[in-house]
Design an enzyme around this catalytic site. Sequence first.
Site, mmCIF file in Angstrom:
data_model
loop_
_atom_site.group_PDB
_atom_site.id
_atom_site.type_symbol
_atom_site.label_atom_id
_atom_site.label_comp_id
_atom_site.label_asym_id
_atom_site.label_seq_id
_atom_site.Cartn_x
_atom_site.Cartn_y
_atom_site.Cartn_z
ATOM 1 N N SER A 36 -71.538 19.522 -9.607
ATOM 2 C CA SER A 36 -71.504 20.759 -10.378
ATOM 3 C C SER A 36 -72.000 21.937 -9.550
ATOM 4 O O SER A 36 -71.430 22.237 -8.506
ATOM 5 C CB SER A 36 -72.309 20.583 -11.666
ATOM 6 O OG SER A 36 -72.090 21.646 -12.555
ATOM 7 N N ASP A 88 -68.114 27.726 -11.247
ATOM 8 C CA ASP A 88 -68.879 26.850 -10.360
ATOM 9 C C ASP A 88 -67.919 25.851 -9.708
ATOM 10 O O ASP A 88 -66.716 25.879 -9.984
ATOM 11 C CB ASP A 88 -70.022 26.180 -11.125
ATOM 12 C CG ASP A 88 -69.551 25.238 -12.222
ATOM 13 O OD1 ASP A 88 -68.385 25.333 -12.624
ATOM 14 O OD2 ASP A 88 -70.355 24.394 -12.670
ATOM 15 N N ASP A 140 -67.037 22.768 -10.093
ATOM 16 C CA ASP A 140 -66.180 21.886 -10.897
ATOM 17 C C ASP A 140 -65.576 22.591 -12.104
ATOM 18 O O ASP A 140 -64.932 21.974 -12.940
ATOM 19 C CB ASP A 140 -66.936 20.633 -11.327
ATOM 20 C CG ASP A 140 -68.075 20.918 -12.293
ATOM 21 O OD1 ASP A 140 -68.712 21.980 -12.172
ATOM 22 O OD2 ASP A 140 -68.346 20.070 -13.165
ATOM 23 N N ASP A 172 -66.564 24.069 -14.912
ATOM 24 C CA ASP A 172 -66.923 23.939 -16.321
ATOM 25 C C ASP A 172 -67.863 25.056 -16.771
ATOM 26 O O ASP A 172 -68.121 25.214 -17.953
ATOM 27 C CB ASP A 172 -67.514 22.559 -16.633
ATOM 28 C CG ASP A 172 -68.819 22.272 -15.894
ATOM 29 O OD1 ASP A 172 -69.226 23.084 -15.030
ATOM 30 O OD2 ASP A 172 -69.429 21.219 -16.169
#
Length: 464
Positions: free
Chosen positions: A106, A250, A252, A254
């Site tokens: 993340s 970010d 990833d 999400d």
Amino acid sequence: MTLIKSISGIRGTIGGPAGDTLNPLDIVKFTSAYATFIRRSGKSNSNKIVVGRDARISGEMVKNVVCGTLMGMGYDVINIGLATTPTTELAVRMSGADGGIIITASHNPRHWNALKLLNHEGEFLTKADGNEVLSIAEKEDFEYADVDNLGKYVEDNTFDQRHIESVLALELVDVEAIKNSHFKVVVDSVNSVGGIILPELLDKLGVEYKFLNGEANGDFAHNPEPLEKNLGGIMDELKKGGYDLGIVVDPDVDRLAFIQEDGKMYGEEYTLVTVADYILDHVKGATVSNLSSTRALRDVTEKHGCKYYAAAVGEVNVTTKMKEVGAVIGGEGNGGVIYPESHYGRDALVGIALFLSSLAQKNVKVSELRASFPNYFIAKNRIDLTPSTDVDAILVQVKEKYGKEPDVQVTDIDGVKLDFPTKWVHLRKSNTEPIIRVYSEASTMEEADALGKQLMQIVYDMQK
């Protein structure tokens, strides 16, 4: 070097001795435990597990170990390649798989990576399920397939497009209004998978864009957490003029943050607030965020005549509460938007499409949209403790001290949160460090910080 095993998966730094870092031996062990858990759960029987990853430098290595281990456990692997966390979540559901593993740390820096674990619905494991995986891993209670029952391996690169199509098909995504607005935006995708999927989404929406850090090479150009202190580049680009909006994700994809047309931060806490306000303009229903998120969501929800609910920190806690109360929108104040009409997971693509729909329908500048919401500021502090400190006992003392105050609402589902009439403070212990996190919110940053430090001093006095 660090290796952290938790109910949500395993994460750590790359390189170093086994057991202390995220290395092939521990990846095999944890992946084997997860596969064992999925098989024993019996929730689905497709014998398929989806694997997706962000663009981290270590991602290829970790992916190879994960996929080989799953095949060794007898599972067929659907490798969807470089993909966002929400894309991987949707891929599990769309493919009818038994589960999924997302290889991403993340917002952590480039030398970190992690395995995030999904159930057959493409959602993060519950606390009980996560603990079961940890137990299986600890006991090394798994058995590998014989040569005639090894899993198969396929690559499927269609899920980005399927994800985008699902976003565009959402009833409240006003594609026509967005196209007619001719938005011009700057995007910072921090050298990860946002640089692959977001251009395709924006093309479909008719948005003109410029990308910063758009190459998905995993060599992050700055600290990847989408906070103001890390976003000087895109803020300076917006200050040059000629843009309607800045978009930040970010690694990833999400989490989602926006920059105003004047180069100022929109405020990551207000991503969810804005999307929720737009949803509630069209559909009435409950909203949910975690205890450490801005009070502005509660204010906006009540303005629409609807009910707001708070959940413990953690995406799975928020989604569990959303299902319980039938929420129409929810998420976390870190820029995480969870829209059940799409799926129960934080999804920056959904957030972008709904935010642009609101902006297009209201026909205002981004700064004007931000000014339409209650203005709060959150201060984030921490109390460093010794490893022997009884953190739970301290939190109980704080709860007892304020529990009798008539103008204070005390919530203890996750640490202790004290809600005063015009401000709040939330104390919760870290799962990985001997610290108490102290988040506080008020109408000015000075007042928020003062409230946080007031509680910190109370805790320090309790230790004397």
